[in-house]
Design an enzyme around this catalytic site. Sequence first.
Site, PDB file in Angstrom:
ATOM      1  N   GLU A 115     -10.342  -6.092   2.617  1.00  0.00           N
ATOM      2  CA  GLU A 115     -11.452  -5.347   1.982  1.00  0.00           C
ATOM      3  C   GLU A 115     -11.926  -6.078   0.721  1.00  0.00           C
ATOM      4  O   GLU A 115     -13.126  -6.150   0.448  1.00  0.00           O
ATOM      5  CB  GLU A 115     -10.986  -3.919   1.686  1.00  0.00           C
ATOM      6  CG  GLU A 115     -10.794  -3.086   2.950  1.00  0.00           C
ATOM      7  CD  GLU A 115     -10.186  -1.734   2.675  1.00  0.00           C
ATOM      8  OE1 GLU A 115     -10.868  -0.715   2.947  1.00  0.00           O
ATOM      9  OE2 GLU A 115      -9.044  -1.688   2.174  1.00  0.00           O
ATOM     10  N   GLU A 135      -4.382  -0.432   8.496  1.00  0.00           N
ATOM     11  CA  GLU A 135      -4.057   0.845   7.852  1.00  0.00           C
ATOM     12  C   GLU A 135      -3.672   1.925   8.864  1.00  0.00           C
ATOM     13  O   GLU A 135      -2.797   2.750   8.602  1.00  0.00           O
ATOM     14  CB  GLU A 135      -5.254   1.336   7.025  1.00  0.00           C
ATOM     15  CG  GLU A 135      -5.465   0.609   5.706  1.00  0.00           C
ATOM     16  CD  GLU A 135      -6.268  -0.679   5.858  1.00  0.00           C
ATOM     17  OE1 GLU A 135      -6.702  -1.221   4.825  1.00  0.00           O
ATOM     18  OE2 GLU A 135      -6.440  -1.145   6.994  1.00  0.00           O
TER      19      GLU A 135
HETATM   20  C1  LIG Z   1      -6.671   0.472   0.427  1.00  0.00           C
HETATM   21  C2  LIG Z   1      -6.346  -0.075   1.734  1.00  0.00           C
HETATM   22  O1  LIG Z   1      -7.370   0.284   2.607  1.00  0.00           O
HETATM   23  C3  LIG Z   1      -5.089   0.426   2.319  1.00  0.00           C
HETATM   24  C4  LIG Z   1      -4.612   1.679   1.818  1.00  0.00           C
HETATM   25  C5  LIG Z   1      -4.069  -0.675   2.425  1.00  0.00           C
HETATM   26  O2  LIG Z   1      -4.274  -1.780   2.069  1.00  0.00           O
HETATM   27  S1  LIG Z   1      -2.615  -0.211   3.188  1.00  0.00           S
HETATM   28  C6  LIG Z   1      -1.709  -1.737   3.374  1.00  0.00           C
HETATM   29  C7  LIG Z   1      -2.236  -2.501   4.533  1.00  0.00           C
HETATM   30  N1  LIG Z   1      -1.452  -3.702   4.701  1.00  0.00           N
HETATM   31  C8  LIG Z   1      -0.575  -3.827   5.686  1.00  0.00           C
HETATM   32  O3  LIG Z   1      -0.388  -2.953   6.491  1.00  0.00           O
HETATM   33  C9  LIG Z   1       0.204  -5.111   5.768  1.00  0.00           C
HETATM   34  C10 LIG Z   1       1.666  -4.820   5.832  1.00  0.00           C
HETATM   35  N2  LIG Z   1       2.455  -6.023   5.783  1.00  0.00           N
HETATM   36  C11 LIG Z   1       2.609  -6.789   6.893  1.00  0.00           C
HETATM   37  O4  LIG Z   1       2.077  -6.565   7.951  1.00  0.00           O
HETATM   38  C12 LIG Z   1       3.546  -7.946   6.777  1.00  0.00           C
HETATM   39  O5  LIG Z   1       4.415  -7.698   5.737  1.00  0.00           O
HETATM   40  C13 LIG Z   1       2.833  -9.296   6.536  1.00  0.00           C
HETATM   41  C14 LIG Z   1       1.902  -9.209   5.412  1.00  0.00           C
HETATM   42  C15 LIG Z   1       2.135  -9.707   7.829  1.00  0.00           C
HETATM   43  C16 LIG Z   1       3.941 -10.368   6.225  1.00  0.00           C
HETATM   44  O6  LIG Z   1       4.887 -10.327   7.211  1.00  0.00           O
HETATM   45  P1  LIG Z   1       6.296 -11.153   7.034  1.00  0.00           P
HETATM   46  O7  LIG Z   1       7.044 -10.944   8.303  1.00  0.00           O
HETATM   47  O8  LIG Z   1       6.005 -12.478   6.592  1.00  0.00           O
HETATM   48  O9  LIG Z   1       7.074 -10.452   5.843  1.00  0.00           O
HETATM   49  P2  LIG Z   1       7.614  -8.984   5.777  1.00  0.00           P
HETATM   50  O10 LIG Z   1       9.070  -8.978   5.962  1.00  0.00           O
HETATM   51  O11 LIG Z   1       6.842  -8.103   6.671  1.00  0.00           O
HETATM   52  O12 LIG Z   1       7.247  -8.581   4.285  1.00  0.00           O
HETATM   53  C17 LIG Z   1       7.887  -9.207   3.206  1.00  0.00           C
HETATM   54  C18 LIG Z   1       8.223  -8.183   2.149  1.00  0.00           C
HETATM   55  O13 LIG Z   1       6.993  -7.658   1.645  1.00  0.00           O
HETATM   56  C19 LIG Z   1       6.972  -6.252   1.797  1.00  0.00           C
HETATM   57  N3  LIG Z   1       5.584  -5.860   2.072  1.00  0.00           N
HETATM   58  C20 LIG Z   1       4.743  -6.441   2.931  1.00  0.00           C
HETATM   59  N4  LIG Z   1       3.538  -5.816   2.921  1.00  0.00           N
HETATM   60  C21 LIG Z   1       3.642  -4.817   2.018  1.00  0.00           C
HETATM   61  C22 LIG Z   1       2.737  -3.811   1.538  1.00  0.00           C
HETATM   62  N5  LIG Z   1       1.481  -3.708   1.975  1.00  0.00           N
HETATM   63  N6  LIG Z   1       3.203  -2.957   0.594  1.00  0.00           N
HETATM   64  C23 LIG Z   1       4.472  -3.051   0.140  1.00  0.00           C
HETATM   65  N7  LIG Z   1       5.388  -3.968   0.561  1.00  0.00           N
HETATM   66  C24 LIG Z   1       4.955  -4.839   1.468  1.00  0.00           C
HETATM   67  C25 LIG Z   1       7.907  -5.979   2.980  1.00  0.00           C
HETATM   68  O14 LIG Z   1       8.419  -4.682   2.944  1.00  0.00           O
HETATM   69  C26 LIG Z   1       8.997  -7.018   2.726  1.00  0.00           C
HETATM   70  O15 LIG Z   1       9.809  -6.503   1.704  1.00  0.00           O
HETATM   71  P3  LIG Z   1      11.320  -6.724   1.753  1.00  0.00           P
HETATM   72  O16 LIG Z   1      11.786  -6.247   3.085  1.00  0.00           O
HETATM   73  O17 LIG Z   1      11.582  -8.188   1.606  1.00  0.00           O
HETATM   74  O18 LIG Z   1      11.881  -5.883   0.632  1.00  0.00           O
END
Ligand SMILES: C[C@H](O)[C@H](C)C(=O)SCCNC(=O)CCNC(=O)[C@H](O)C(C)(C)COP(=O)([O-])OP(=O)([O-])OC[C@H]1O[C@@H](n2cnc3c(N)ncnc32)[C@H](O)[C@@H]1OP(=O)([O-])[O-]
Length: 731
Positions: A115, A135
């Site tokens: 975004e 999301e």
């Molecule tokens: C306003 C807006 O509209 C809305 C409301 C939002 O934006 S909502 C949010 C939308 N975003 C998502 O849905 C993306 C979610 N993340 C992923 O899909 C994957 O992480 C990754 C980006 C493809 C990387 O994968 P990876 O395999 O390399 O590493 P990992 O093991 O997964 O992640 C590495 C570490 O980072 C942490 N982590 C990853 N994404 C995170 C996030 N969005 N928030 C908090 N922690 C996160 C995860 O828990 C892990 O922590 P720890 O275990 O080491 O303590």
Amino acid sequence: MGAVMVRVESHQRPVETRKRYNEEDRESHERPQEERSAAVRQGIVDKVETALSDPKVKSVVICGQNGIFCGGADIKEFGPKMSGPPLIPMIHAIEAANKPVVAAIEGSALGGGLELALGCHYRIAHSKARLGLPEVTLGLLPAAGGSQRLPRLIGVPAALDLITTGRHVTAAEALQLGIVDQVTDNNTVDAAVKFALSVAGQSLDARRISTYPCPQPSHLDALFEEVMQKVRQSARGAMAPVACVQAVRAAATLPYTQGLEREKELMATLFTSGQARALQYIFFAQRAVGRWRMPSGAGWDTSKHRPVNKAAVIGLGTMGQGITVALAQTGLSVVAIETQEKQLMKAKQAVSSTLERGAKRRGVAPPLDRISYSQNIQAVADVDLVIEAVFEDMGLKMEVFQQLSAVCKPGTVLCTNTSALDMDQLASETPNPELVVGMHFFSPAHVMKLLEVVYGPRSSPQAVATAMQLGKKMGKASVVVGNCRGFVGNRMLMPYSEQAFFLLEEGATPELVDRALEEFGFSMGLFRMSDLAGLDVGWRVRKSAGLAEPREASGQSARIRKGYRYSPIADLICEQGRFGQKTGSGWYQYDKPGSRVARSDPWLHSFLEQYRARHGLVARSIDHQEVLERCLYAMINEGFRILEDGIAAGPEDIDVIYVFGYGWPRHRGGPMFYASMVGLAKVLERLEHYHQAHPDVPYLQPCSLLKRLVASGSPPVHRWREVIKKLHSQL
Ligand SMILES: C[C@H](O)[C@H](C)C(=O)SCCNC(=O)CCNC(=O)[C@H](O)C(C)(C)COP(=O)([O-])OP(=O)([O-])OC[C@H]1O[C@@H](n2cnc3c(N)ncnc32)[C@H](O)[C@@H]1OP(=O)([O-])[O-]
């Protein structure tokens, strides 16, 4: 000075820094997570403001850190009060800028990260980058303008697909869709700076996406009706996919600002919902199970895995074929062993066609040359790991393990795909029981995401680490569990199915039980699922447990086993040769053997009436609530026993197993999370109620760990591990 770089710090640190981080960012890393995320937003606002007000600056590049643009909003920060500048005005300020702002996308641009990029005037992506608005997988919707900007940029159908599925797209697909303007194989930031300088001073009126009219497909209403129907069907009660369709509809039918208001309203209905909490719990649970630990204390961070470059599969039945496909798709060399020539030829064909179909879908060459087939077990002499997947018979499996011990090179990790037999008994057939673990796949093994990695009392942490690493390489949700009958998944399935059989005795029908479970969110109710899997599988398990022997047709004793209540209904219909879809009849009837459409079967209804009459049982009306409470709470209760026994380390392990292996609806978080949402005191009270009504059913007797958690005020699910640890330390 030309272009200015604004670097976005992301919350996910690359692997190498996860274990250690250098001094200079100790200060920033020690700040609470939510403070850090607020600081990131504040940093962007400040830097962009400075750049826009500095006459020497002609254009701006926004890029990430550590090769990651931004994984979106910080899920850990979600709560009633979020600090720091909100995303929407921050992105508006960038879009309204009078100097070109270019996003340099490396690694991931997901959710709020994409975004932010959609607020920029141009997007340059590295060829390996992944982009998306996931999301919906967190029970939310893109709430920083994404649901309004993306349809305006790429059209309604494509935006509906990305936003309702949450799928990540490659940079190549993002370019083809029009999400990014350029894709580079070189340094993305350099490419973005060069691009930013090349567009400096050019008009930006045509680059502000929120000002675009939303393209109107001719059949707009019909399109939204069709998509909404499909989404409602696949969502099975999940709220977010439906809200996503409504948000995109707002983009297609309302001016941008009103659409943004609608996006906000819809997000408010989701943000604090139980479903969003369940889906976000599963997001972190999936990562938590990777940080496995054995009762000895050894675990993911203390055990080094052995390298596996070549693996073997013994036995090429349905499971062996699926495992061979899953291994070959990781790039490993695979030796596939089947002693029966006819079966070997059949398997080779099946494996090859599955690999060809998969490769075609991904637009790559099928890895057929990575697999060598043989009838001779000698062929596995030089492999690093073996997965035994022969018929579920202890004698046969012990023979295979004896042969493997004689053939394999020292240090080869020996894995069994048994789903019910004692893997430690198999370990006794080898000189190195420490190298034996269970790798319990789920059918079809190349599709189902779950893998139970089973350790026995003599399995070494290194063998477990090796199996877990291989599971990760196969893209599996791998969970470490202890060795016991049925491990975790199948062990909890026993009380679940037992209650369903008892409910049939008391007046329910398979249709009623399945409807209750499917309305709860299961893709298939227990009886339809059993017909798909084959009723003979469960019959064999009950026989091997000495439960299914036929008894005289009437009277009490036919319904008692080892002093406890037992329902022989499933055994009796198996004795009729009704094994489900494969025989054309089971709990339902099917047009012909192999067909999948289940229809109510009058024969089964009259069989149930005769059965009740024969055993003096009087049918009574049973509602969905009772079906859910008895089937799910009995399963959950066994989950607590599994935690108490230390077979699973924490509730997350059980919930990941059920969501990725047993069709538990993801938006319900898994059995243990669901229990915490219902309230442990309620679960305990209902179990006590049913156990009082059915004292001859031990699975309904509340587990002492459940009582202990209720007594200690029903702590939230993420705190159960402490209680369990204390419990085990007192044992
Ligand atoms: C306003 C807006 O509209 C809305 C409301 C939002 O934006 S909502 C949010 C939308 N975003 C998502 O849905 C993306 C979610 N993340 C992923 O899909 C994957 O992480 C990754 C980006 C493809 C990387 O994968 P990876 O395999 O390399 O590493 P990992 O093991 O997964 O992640 C590495 C570490 O980072 C942490 N982590 C990853 N994404 C995170 C996030 N969005 N928030 C908090 N922690 C996160 C995860 O828990 C892990 O922590 P720890 O275990 O080491 O303590």
